[in-house]
Design a protein around this motif. Structure first.
Motif, PDB file in Angstrom:
ATOM      1  N   ARG A 174       0.925 -94.056 -30.935  1.00 15.84           N
ATOM      2  CA  ARG A 174       0.708 -92.924 -30.022  1.00 15.84           C
ATOM      3  C   ARG A 174      -0.409 -93.207 -29.023  1.00 15.84           C
ATOM      4  O   ARG A 174      -0.320 -92.848 -27.856  1.00 15.84           O
ATOM      5  N   GLU A 175      -1.445 -93.827 -29.483  1.00 10.94           N
ATOM      6  CA  GLU A 175      -2.632 -94.003 -28.649  1.00 10.94           C
ATOM      7  C   GLU A 175      -2.541 -95.239 -27.762  1.00 10.94           C
ATOM      8  O   GLU A 175      -2.997 -95.219 -26.616  1.00 10.94           O
ATOM      9  N   MET A 176      -1.958 -96.324 -28.268  1.00  6.41           N
ATOM     10  CA  MET A 176      -2.075 -97.625 -27.605  1.00  6.41           C
ATOM     11  C   MET A 176      -0.737 -98.163 -27.092  1.00  6.41           C
ATOM     12  O   MET A 176      -0.637 -99.349 -26.793  1.00  6.41           O
ATOM     13  N   ALA A 177       0.261 -97.327 -26.954  1.00  5.95           N
ATOM     14  CA  ALA A 177       1.586 -97.792 -26.541  1.00  5.95           C
ATOM     15  C   ALA A 177       1.498 -98.644 -25.280  1.00  5.95           C
ATOM     16  O   ALA A 177       0.971 -98.222 -24.257  1.00  5.95           O
ATOM     17  N   GLY A 178       2.011 -99.851 -25.374  1.00  9.47           N
ATOM     18  CA  GLY A 178       2.088-100.723 -24.215  1.00  9.47           C
ATOM     19  C   GLY A 178       0.812-101.433 -23.833  1.00  9.47           C
ATOM     20  O   GLY A 178       0.796-102.167 -22.834  1.00  9.47           O
ATOM     21  N   GLU A 179      -0.253-101.291 -24.608  1.00 10.19           N
ATOM     22  CA  GLU A 179      -1.550-101.829 -24.200  1.00 10.19           C
ATOM     23  C   GLU A 179      -1.859-103.188 -24.828  1.00 10.19           C
ATOM     24  O   GLU A 179      -2.986-103.476 -25.215  1.00 10.19           O
ATOM     25  N   PHE A 180      -0.839-104.035 -24.959  1.00 16.56           N
ATOM     26  CA  PHE A 180      -1.024-105.436 -25.358  1.00 16.56           C
ATOM     27  C   PHE A 180      -1.595-105.570 -26.774  1.00 16.56           C
ATOM     28  O   PHE A 180      -2.314-106.527 -27.054  1.00 16.56           O
ATOM     29  N   THR A 181      -1.271-104.666 -27.676  1.00 12.97           N
ATOM     30  CA  THR A 181      -1.850-104.724 -29.022  1.00 12.97           C
ATOM     31  C   THR A 181      -0.823-104.700 -30.147  1.00 12.97           C
ATOM     32  O   THR A 181      -1.167-105.004 -31.290  1.00 12.97           O
ATOM     33  N   ARG A 182       0.431-104.335 -29.875  1.00  8.06           N
ATOM     34  CA  ARG A 182       1.347-104.002 -30.971  1.00  8.06           C
ATOM     35  C   ARG A 182       1.739-105.208 -31.807  1.00  8.06           C
ATOM     36  O   ARG A 182       1.793-105.128 -33.041  1.00  8.06           O
ATOM     37  N   TRP A 183       2.055-106.339 -31.158  1.00  9.70           N
ATOM     38  CA  TRP A 183       2.491-107.502 -31.932  1.00  9.70           C
ATOM     39  C   TRP A 183       1.367-107.967 -32.857  1.00  9.70           C
ATOM     40  O   TRP A 183       1.607-108.273 -34.026  1.00  9.70           O
ATOM     41  N   TYR A 219     -12.106 -96.575 -32.674  1.00  8.62           N
ATOM     42  CA  TYR A 219     -11.855 -95.492 -33.635  1.00  8.62           C
ATOM     43  C   TYR A 219     -10.675 -95.836 -34.536  1.00  8.62           C
ATOM     44  O   TYR A 219     -10.707 -95.582 -35.753  1.00  8.62           O
ATOM     45  N   LEU A 220      -9.648 -96.408 -33.957  1.00  9.38           N
ATOM     46  CA  LEU A 220      -8.490 -96.798 -34.756  1.00  9.38           C
ATOM     47  C   LEU A 220      -8.839 -97.909 -35.734  1.00  9.38           C
ATOM     48  O   LEU A 220      -8.404 -97.891 -36.895  1.00  9.38           O
ATOM     49  N   ILE A 221      -9.622 -98.885 -35.291  1.00  5.65           N
ATOM     50  CA  ILE A 221     -10.031 -99.972 -36.193  1.00  5.65           C
ATOM     51  C   ILE A 221     -10.857 -99.433 -37.352  1.00  5.65           C
ATOM     52  O   ILE A 221     -10.688 -99.855 -38.509  1.00  5.65           O
ATOM     53  N   ALA A 222     -11.746 -98.491 -37.060  1.00  9.62           N
ATOM     54  CA  ALA A 222     -12.561 -97.908 -38.136  1.00  9.62           C
ATOM     55  C   ALA A 222     -11.677 -97.233 -39.176  1.00  9.62           C
ATOM     56  O   ALA A 222     -11.866 -97.424 -40.396  1.00  9.62           O
ATOM     57  N   ALA A 223     -10.708 -96.450 -38.723  1.00  7.35           N
ATOM     58  CA  ALA A 223      -9.808 -95.777 -39.655  1.00  7.35           C
ATOM     59  C   ALA A 223      -8.931 -96.784 -40.392  1.00  7.35           C
ATOM     60  O   ALA A 223      -8.697 -96.662 -41.609  1.00  7.35           O
ATOM     61  N   ALA A 239      11.745-101.044 -22.392  1.00 10.35           N
ATOM     62  CA  ALA A 239      12.053 -99.633 -22.621  1.00 10.35           C
ATOM     63  C   ALA A 239      11.713 -99.274 -24.067  1.00 10.35           C
ATOM     64  O   ALA A 239      11.861-100.099 -24.971  1.00 10.35           O
ATOM     65  N   PRO A 240      11.261 -98.051 -24.316  1.00 11.77           N
ATOM     66  CA  PRO A 240      10.831 -97.688 -25.671  1.00 11.77           C
ATOM     67  C   PRO A 240      11.999 -97.545 -26.634  1.00 11.77           C
ATOM     68  O   PRO A 240      13.088 -97.097 -26.273  1.00 11.77           O
ATOM     69  N   THR A 241      11.761 -97.944 -27.872  1.00 13.20           N
ATOM     70  CA  THR A 241      12.715 -97.690 -28.953  1.00 13.20           C
ATOM     71  C   THR A 241      12.701 -96.212 -29.303  1.00 13.20           C
ATOM     72  O   THR A 241      11.778 -95.473 -28.931  1.00 13.20           O
ATOM     73  N   PRO A 242      13.710 -95.743 -30.042  1.00 14.38           N
ATOM     74  CA  PRO A 242      13.650 -94.355 -30.514  1.00 14.38           C
ATOM     75  C   PRO A 242      12.369 -94.053 -31.289  1.00 14.38           C
ATOM     76  O   PRO A 242      11.804 -92.957 -31.164  1.00 14.38           O
ATOM     77  N   TYR A 243      11.892 -95.016 -32.069  1.00 16.05           N
ATOM     78  CA  TYR A 243      10.634 -94.807 -32.802  1.00 16.05           C
ATOM     79  C   TYR A 243       9.482 -94.526 -31.860  1.00 16.05           C
ATOM     80  O   TYR A 243       8.673 -93.613 -32.106  1.00 16.05           O
ATOM     81  N   ALA A 244       9.379 -95.290 -30.769  1.00 13.80           N
ATOM     82  CA  ALA A 244       8.264 -95.121 -29.837  1.00 13.80           C
ATOM     83  C   ALA A 244       8.275 -93.741 -29.188  1.00 13.80           C
ATOM     84  O   ALA A 244       7.234 -93.250 -28.750  1.00 13.80           O
ATOM     85  N   ILE A 245       9.436 -93.123 -29.117  1.00 10.21           N
ATOM     86  CA  ILE A 245       9.556 -91.772 -28.575  1.00 10.21           C
ATOM     87  C   ILE A 245       9.338 -90.734 -29.677  1.00 10.21           C
ATOM     88  O   ILE A 245       8.573 -89.777 -29.519  1.00 10.21           O
ATOM     89  N   ASP A 246      10.006 -90.940 -30.810  1.00 11.74           N
ATOM     90  CA  ASP A 246       9.959 -89.954 -31.890  1.00 11.74           C
ATOM     91  C   ASP A 246       8.602 -89.875 -32.566  1.00 11.74           C
ATOM     92  O   ASP A 246       8.283 -88.851 -33.188  1.00 11.74           O
ATOM     93  N   ARG A 253      -0.372 -86.976 -25.147  1.00  5.65           N
ATOM     94  CA  ARG A 253      -0.258 -88.417 -24.988  1.00  5.65           C
ATOM     95  C   ARG A 253       1.180 -88.812 -24.660  1.00  5.65           C
ATOM     96  O   ARG A 253       1.415 -89.862 -24.063  1.00  5.65           O
ATOM     97  N   TYR A 254       2.148 -87.960 -25.027  1.00  4.03           N
ATOM     98  CA  TYR A 254       3.545 -88.269 -24.745  1.00  4.03           C
ATOM     99  C   TYR A 254       3.783 -88.407 -23.248  1.00  4.03           C
ATOM    100  O   TYR A 254       4.260 -89.437 -22.772  1.00  4.03           O
ATOM    101  N   GLU A 255       3.457 -87.376 -22.472  1.00  9.56           N
ATOM    102  CA  GLU A 255       3.717 -87.462 -21.031  1.00  9.56           C
ATOM    103  C   GLU A 255       2.689 -88.305 -20.301  1.00  9.56           C
ATOM    104  O   GLU A 255       2.935 -88.719 -19.155  1.00  9.56           O
TER     105      GLU A 255
END
Length: 658
Positions: free
Chosen positions: A588-597, A537-541, A334-341, A350-352
């Motif tokens: 915002r872009e990659m939530a849950g897509e096996f990249t965060r850790w 695009y994210l890696i470039a930035a 389940a998402p943390t408050p940060y992941a929602i806010d 991207r939210y919904e």
């Protein structure tokens, strides 16, 4: 992907060389005793290198918990607070924690298969040189991917040259340095990119191509940059930027695509062979013969979607007959408050497209299994109304179905379930001719839900609603903020209901279209994107920010933000591009897509971000240990030098090992 089951491992033992040889006793199209010298058998072994992607890594919870757990974005929900706490919170994480143990073994098993393909190509009889070169390049891409997984999550382990065709076992493996790993990974990917074309081998879109190798090269350089690495005196951040910008500049030449509208990215009709994907794990299509060859039983959605009938006197559909959502009975991520806010939902759709927060009923007009439209209406009554705080003016009024579902026999997979359309707001006729059939994704509920929408039983509100505001709606309104004590979910009722068990639900792994969902209520066969263009695009930035010139990366972030703006809005301009801005845009872009850790590891941000956004994980996080996952218990039991090899500091061996 049409997986040809020619070769298989009799056991996936954990270790750099500790693998049994393949047995050739399954399907053998050659009609005789296959061996690695025969092109068909060798080609089959190369195909086998893909199989754990679909059968394990990207279809069951283990790797998801390793790759997303223990970060600033994910908690366990109030109804299941201790499930997988080892990986979500570092609480009791050790060498025999099942998920990290399995991922270690799976990755090494795949490396050994790739090595066998690469090492034995010169012995293969038959086949064309072009086919052999392509398949070797595919194997190098996959080997690099698995090695990147190993070094990212387990640190300086062993760079294996194991070859499953030999059956040899090394019981005293030695560790390699992180730099040696990344040198091998980037070399493999550069060599593969030179050979691979833009079209996949045999026309099979689940095979890697040039854009896969280049995309993974950008990812590898970014991850290695977090280790402070350089190549020929040039920093890995510079290399990551150069590769990412090359992909963006030459997108058409590499067959790289980015949707103009993020809603199209997650549209159900675009799930198969999604053009934004750089690397795809194909699912099962019950209308195609490939259903019989792909052993992908994806149940990830059951872990990320809440169980709506936790409030079962309101959401009365029993879980094992939910032909709209599927059976949602695991409920662990389940998402943390940060992941929602982190989302500004006033403009960012991207939210919904990430989280489902409105839950309605469904009808089955044609099939009638759970009832047609008229039978699926819920009449608000005083008992339920008082319990859920519904204003008395709604007593006796109805909540109508949101979506209509159908079922029909598939060609290969039994009964299948799919939507016929969404019922229009305010139209209570139940006339199928009025169904809205051009809905991109039946799990994406446009934000915000109108106060007078009578198609939803409960809504989790991102914007805080007062009691007076809640009284304007027939649906049960739960303020998301009320689900939390600080940054952790409440574990007991706070409003006299079981609403504490609900949470905004990640829907990126839930699919609902013709051919994707059959019979088993917990398994769906959609395609998984291992990597997609937005990450480039994210890696470039990100690389520009790390190189000290963040303004150069603004255009890449703006591209992603602008395509996410809902009609009638504009993505607000970002302020100064800082490291935290980059991390937030990834969220915002990659939530849950096996990249965060992996992202937090390369930025060395666990301590800071966990303190800010996941206090329970921060309580257990030990920076001297937890920047690497534990070495597999099974592997350690099979080698003779376990105390020397070490377990990455988890206390089961005499040394850390590096």
């Amino acid at each position: 992907m049409k997986t040809r089951k020619i070769l298989y491992m009799s056991a996936l033992l954990a270790g750099t060389l500790s693998f049994t040889s393949c047995e050739l006793d399954e399907y053998n199209p050659t009609g005789g005793d296959a061996n690695i010298e025969a092109f068909d058998a060798w080609e089959g072994l190369e195909t086998y290198c893909y199989s754990p992607l679909a059968e394990q890594l990207y279809s069951v919870y283990d790797f998801l918990s390793v790759a997303e757990g223990g970060t600033d974005m994910w908690n366990t929900p109030g109804g299941n607070p201790d499930y997988a706490k080892q990986l979500i919170y570092y609480d009791g994480l050790t060498t025999n924690t099942n998920a990290s143990n399995k991922v270690f073994k799976q990755a090494y098993a795949c490396v050994a298969s790739c090595n066998a393909v690469i090492n034995n190509v010169d012995r293969v009889e038959g086949g064309t040189d072009a086919a052999k070169n392509t398949l070797v390049a595919e194997a190098k891409t996959l080997r690099a991917f698995y090695n990147l997984l190993l070094v990212t999550y387990y640190g300086p382990v062993t760079l294996s040259d194991a070859d499953i065709s030999t059956g040899e076992i090394n019981t005293t493996p030695q560790r390699n340095t992180v730099e040696e790993f990344y040198t091998s990974i980037t070399t493999d990917l550069k060599e593969a990119a030179e050979v691979l074309g833009t079209e996949p081998y045999d026309g099979n879109y689940a095979r890697v191509t040039k854009k896969t190798a280049l995309g993974l090269l950008a990812r590898a350089y970014a991850q290695g940059a977090g280790e402070g690495l350089s190549e020929n005196g040039v920093s890995y951040w510079q290399r990551a930027k150069d590769v990412a910008e090359d992909i963006i500049r030459n997108a058409s030449a590499y067959n790289v695509y980015l949707y103009d509208d993020v809603a199209d990215l997650w549209a159900q009709a675009n799930n198969r062979n999604n053009p934004e994907a750089l690397f795809i794990v194909s699912g099962r299509d019950a209308n195609s013969e490939s259903y019989n060859y792909v052993n992908m039983n994806n149940n990830l959605f059951t872990y990320t979607v809440c169980k709506p009938n936790a409030v079962n006197d309101l959401y009365t559909q029993v879980d094992n007959q939910n032909y709209y959502l599927g059976r949602t009975n695991n409920n662990t991520l389940a998402p943390t408050p940060y992941a929602i806010d982190v989302f500004d939902a006033s403009w960012d759709k991207r939210y919904e497209n990430t989280f489902m927060t409105a839950f309605g009923n469904f009808s089955m007009n044609e099939a009638g299994w759970v009832g047609p439209y008229t039978a699926r209406c819920f009449t608000m009554n005083p008992v339920v109304g008082k319990k859920y705080g519904i204003d008395s003016k709604f007593y006796g009024k109805m909540i109508y179905p949101y979506v209509d579902m159908s079922t029909s026999p598939s060609t290969y997979g039994g009964n299948q379930y799919y939507p016929t359309g969404v019922w229009p707001k305010g139209d209570h006729s139940g006339d199928e001719a009025n169904l809205i059939t051009d809905v991109k994704n039946v799990y994406v509920i446009d934000y915000p839900v109108a106060e007078d929408d009578d198609r939803f039983l409960f809504v989790l509100s991102k914007d805080y609603k007062t009691a007076d505001q809640k009284a304007n709606s027939i649906y049960f309104t739960v303020n998301i903020a009320d689900l939390f004590d600080g940054d952790q979910y409440k574990t007991t009722p706070f409003d006299g209901t079981n609403s504490y068990q609900l949470y905004p639900s990640l829907i990126k792994f839930n699919w609902c279209y013709n051919g994707v969902w059959t019979n088993h209520m917990q398994r769906k066969g959609g395609d998984m994107m291992v990597m997609r263009t937005a990450e480039i695009y994210l890696i470039a930035a990100e690389a520009w920010e790390r190189l000290g010139d963040p303004e150069q990366g603004r255009k890449y972030l703006d591209k992603l933000r602008n395509r996410a703006a809902r009609p009638g809005t504009t993505a607000p301009a970002l302020g100064p591009i800082t490291e935290d801005v980059i991390l937030d845009e990834y969220a915002r872009e990659m939530a849950g897509e096996f990249t965060r850790w992996a992202l937090l590891k390369r930025h060395h941000k666990f301590e800071e971000r966990l303190r800010q956004y996941n206090s329970r994980a921060a309580q257990f996080f030990n920076s001297s240990i937890h920047y690497c996952r534990p070495i597999s218990y099974d592997f350690l039991q099979q080698i003779d030098n376990r105390d020397e090899y070490g377990d990455n500091g988890y206390g089961t061996t005499a040394s850390k090992g590096y």
